[in-house]
Design an enzyme around this catalytic site. Sequence first.
Site, PDB file in Angstrom:
ATOM      1  NE  ARG A  31      -1.963  -1.352   3.550  1.00 37.77           N
ATOM      2  CZ  ARG A  31      -2.169  -0.934   4.798  1.00 37.77           C
ATOM      3  NH1 ARG A  31      -3.237  -0.205   5.078  1.00 37.77           N
ATOM      4  NH2 ARG A  31      -1.345  -1.232   5.767  1.00 37.77           N
ATOM      5  CG  ASN A  50      -3.635  -4.402   3.565  1.00 39.74           C
ATOM      6  OD1 ASN A  50      -3.167  -4.371   2.432  1.00 39.74           O
ATOM      7  ND2 ASN A  50      -2.884  -4.386   4.640  1.00 39.74           N
TER       8      ASN A  50
END
Length: 103
Positions: A31, A50
């Site tokens: 990320r 996520n």
Amino acid sequence: MDRPTPPSAGDSGPVRLTAWVRGQVQGVGFRWHTRARALAIGELRGFALNLADGRVQVVAEGDRERCLLLLEWLRGGDTPGRVTGVTEIWDTPRGGYEGFSVR
């Protein structure tokens, strides 16, 4: 069901890309690297998140070419972890994002 295709070169204006990235993409900084890539591309707004099933969801809004650059990076070999697949859909932007964040 047909998968929506990216806007064509003749399309103008902003787009929304939503991509679901599969593979070993959690716990490897995916990320954060996605955010860094989006910021490096510039003028993209959205987030990387996520998901409970192990995927990462990436939402990016901006012009078509910049979103395509991010998608190309997501599918390439320079991402952290190991990407085994990316599914994407294209839509019109919804707005409401300030910059590109990690959620």
